[in-house]
Enzyme design. Structure first.
Site, PDB file in Angstrom:
ATOM      1  CE1 TYR A 149     -36.858  54.592  -5.728  1.00 27.47           C
ATOM      2  CE2 TYR A 149     -36.374  53.260  -7.489  1.00 27.47           C
ATOM      3  CZ  TYR A 149     -36.345  53.290  -6.314  1.00 27.47           C
ATOM      4  OH  TYR A 149     -35.849  52.415  -5.536  1.00 27.47           O
ATOM      5  CG  ASP A 244     -31.898  57.613 -13.451  1.00 25.09           C
ATOM      6  OD1 ASP A 244     -31.909  56.569 -13.983  1.00 25.09           O
ATOM      7  OD2 ASP A 244     -32.305  57.646 -12.242  1.00 25.09           O
ATOM      8  CE  LYS A 272     -35.720  50.104 -14.803  1.00 19.42           C
ATOM      9  NZ  LYS A 272     -36.281  49.095 -13.641  1.00 19.42           N
TER      10      LYS A 272
HETATM   11  N1  HOZ Z   1     -38.500  50.242  -8.623  1.00 19.24           N
HETATM   12  C1  HOZ Z   1     -38.891  49.373  -9.571  1.00 19.24           C
HETATM   13  C2  HOZ Z   1     -39.858  49.891 -10.657  1.00 19.24           C
HETATM   14  N2  HOZ Z   1     -39.604  51.391 -10.897  1.00 19.24           N
HETATM   15  C3  HOZ Z   1     -39.110  47.858  -9.386  1.00 19.24           C
HETATM   16  C4  HOZ Z   1     -40.193  47.561  -8.620  1.00 19.24           C
HETATM   17  C5  HOZ Z   1     -40.594  46.257  -8.100  1.00 19.24           C
HETATM   18  O1  HOZ Z   1     -39.748  45.237  -8.702  1.00 19.24           O
HETATM   19  O2  HOZ Z   1     -41.299  45.909  -7.300  1.00 19.24           O
END
Ligand code: HOZ
Length: 432
Positions: A149, A244, A272
């Protein structure tokens, strides 16, 4: 033992109201608990390794606001630094000395980064790096891996992990074919597949982007030789290698996965931890490539809140705290104890499980595994994971509400927290 005090009345009320106000009642999909079912929890406050909901249930938190809380939530030194910074205002929209400080810390720490640009999220960093790799190489195609992702930009929503995997969605409607026709995909840990894509698209691939340790399809480490192989293949084909490290940066080692595995990519994205819990992202890499970014060069990218003084302040203080000797050894020790303990308990009870950890990042799949890629991760028993998740929640342990998300520990987690977690897991796993 299920705490008799586990009530979610206020969470229920607030979430019911939220669903009328926001799609799915949330600001980001995974936290709506859709894949694990049951009442999503609405939170009130955080401190150290703990998080409290609006009904005053306390949990040991292994989400850590999805990674940033590596020093523990609301660390007193971060809060104090933020109080001081707040006195000077919340946003300048102009250069500040704080950007120099954090930039220098990032450049010193991350082997590939000679210059850095701050943005506001990991998604934004990945969008920019995509444009940059295309601008630099003059090529349009990219390779990404199934289950990785890289944020929610159109070009990356192809076989994507995180919420897309959690909700079992096909690639999102609203993403035109034209946006993804240059996004090629391969299974993670499959060098032969990458080689074949290079052969089928000679001189057309700008770069290969990956999470060097996957955290958005559950926790999937790279096989020995995989990162090395990608480095060789990209060099041979005049393409760039992009790590990433939004999740792994400053988490699995101070210098991220590239320090841990000794492989230096051309470009890196971060987020983060470098914002210490405030919204932030960054991309950086080789000086000759980064010099293409406006206003140094012609590749345009901008942001009103980029380099925000509060985010810079929290990031600087967080990295300072991480520099204390023994940080990563401690994270490794307690996280290994947790990951090994969960595996042992589940195996003793006869469940098919696999998983592991690298420093403060861990995962557990309900399949015998081993899991090398997203297809194998999908073999996990999702119904069992949901029951495990709910049982842990009711015993005061907050895990990511998805089989397809990694778990995170912090330096604030104590041995006792881990013991309590394993004790809860033993009870839950016995009843699965
Ligand atoms: N996309 C993030 C986790 N890989 C955040 C998910 C969230 O905050 O719901």
């Amino acid at each position: 033992m299920v705490t008799t005090s586990f009530k979610t009345t206020k969470s229920e009320e607030i979430f019911a109201a939220a669903q009328k106000l926001m799609p799915g009642g949330v600001s980001s999909p995974v936290r709506a608990f859709k894949s694990v079912g049951g009442q999503p929890i609405v939170f009130d406050r955080v401190k150290g390794a703990y998080i409290w909901d609006v009904d005053d249930n306390q949990y040991i938190d292994y989400v850590g606001t999805w990674g940033p809380a590596i020093c523990g939530h609301a660390h007193p030194e971060v809060i104090e630094a933020l109080h001081k910074a707040l006195e000077k205002g919340t946003s300048f929209g102009a250069p500040s000395y704080l950007e120099n400080v954090l930039a220098e810390m990032v450049i010193d720490a991350v082997p590939s980064i000679e210059m850095v640009r701050f943005v506001n999220s990991g998604t934004e960093a990945c969008m920019a790096v995509l444009r940059l790799m295309r601008a630099f190489t003059g090529r349009d195609k990219i390779i990404k891996f199934e289950g990785c992702y890289h944020g929610h930009a159109d070009m990356f929503l192809v076989k994507a992990g995180s919420g897309v995997a959690t909700l079992g969605l096909p690639d999102s409607p609203g993403v035109p074919k034209s946006a993804t026709q240059n996004t090629l995909t391969a299974p993670f840990n499959d060098l032969e597949a990458v080689k074949a894509l290079f052969e089928e698209n000679p001189g057309q691939i700008a770069g290969v982007i990956l999470e060097p340790v996957v955290g958005n399809a559950g926790f999937i480490p790279p096989d020995g030789g995989f990162l090395e192989g990608l480095r060789v293949l990209t060099k041979e084909n005049g393409a760039l290698l992009i790590f990433d490290e939004v999740m792994t940066g400053f988490r699995i080692a101070y210098g991220g996965a590239q320090e841990k595995f000794g492989i230096t990519p051309d470009l890196t994205t971060l987020g983060k931890i470098i914002g210490g819990g405030l919204p932030v992202g960054a991309y950086g890499g080789r000086r000759d490539i980064m010099s293409m970014v406006a206003p140094s060069g012609p590749m345009y990218q901008a942001g009103t809140l980029s380099g925000n003084p509060l985010a810079m302040t929290a990031g600087i203080k967080t990295l300072e705290l991480l520099q204390k000797s023994g940080t990563y050894e401690y994270l490794d020790r307690i996280t290994k104890k947790l990951a090994d303990g969960l595996l042992q308990i589940a195996k003793e009870k006869g469940h098919a499980v696999c998983g592991g950890n690298i420093s403060g990042m861990f995962g557990l799949f309900f399949t015998s595994g081993p899991v090398h890629n997203y297809e194998e991760a999908k073999k996990s028993d999702l119904a069992k994971f949901s029951r495990f998740h709910r049982g842990m929640l009711e015993r005061g342990i907050y895990l990511a509400p998805s089989q397809f998300e990694a778990g995170f520990t912090s330096v604030a987690h104590t041995e006792e927290d881990i013991d309590r977690t394993l004790q809860a897991a033993a009870e839950v796993i016995s009843s699965l």
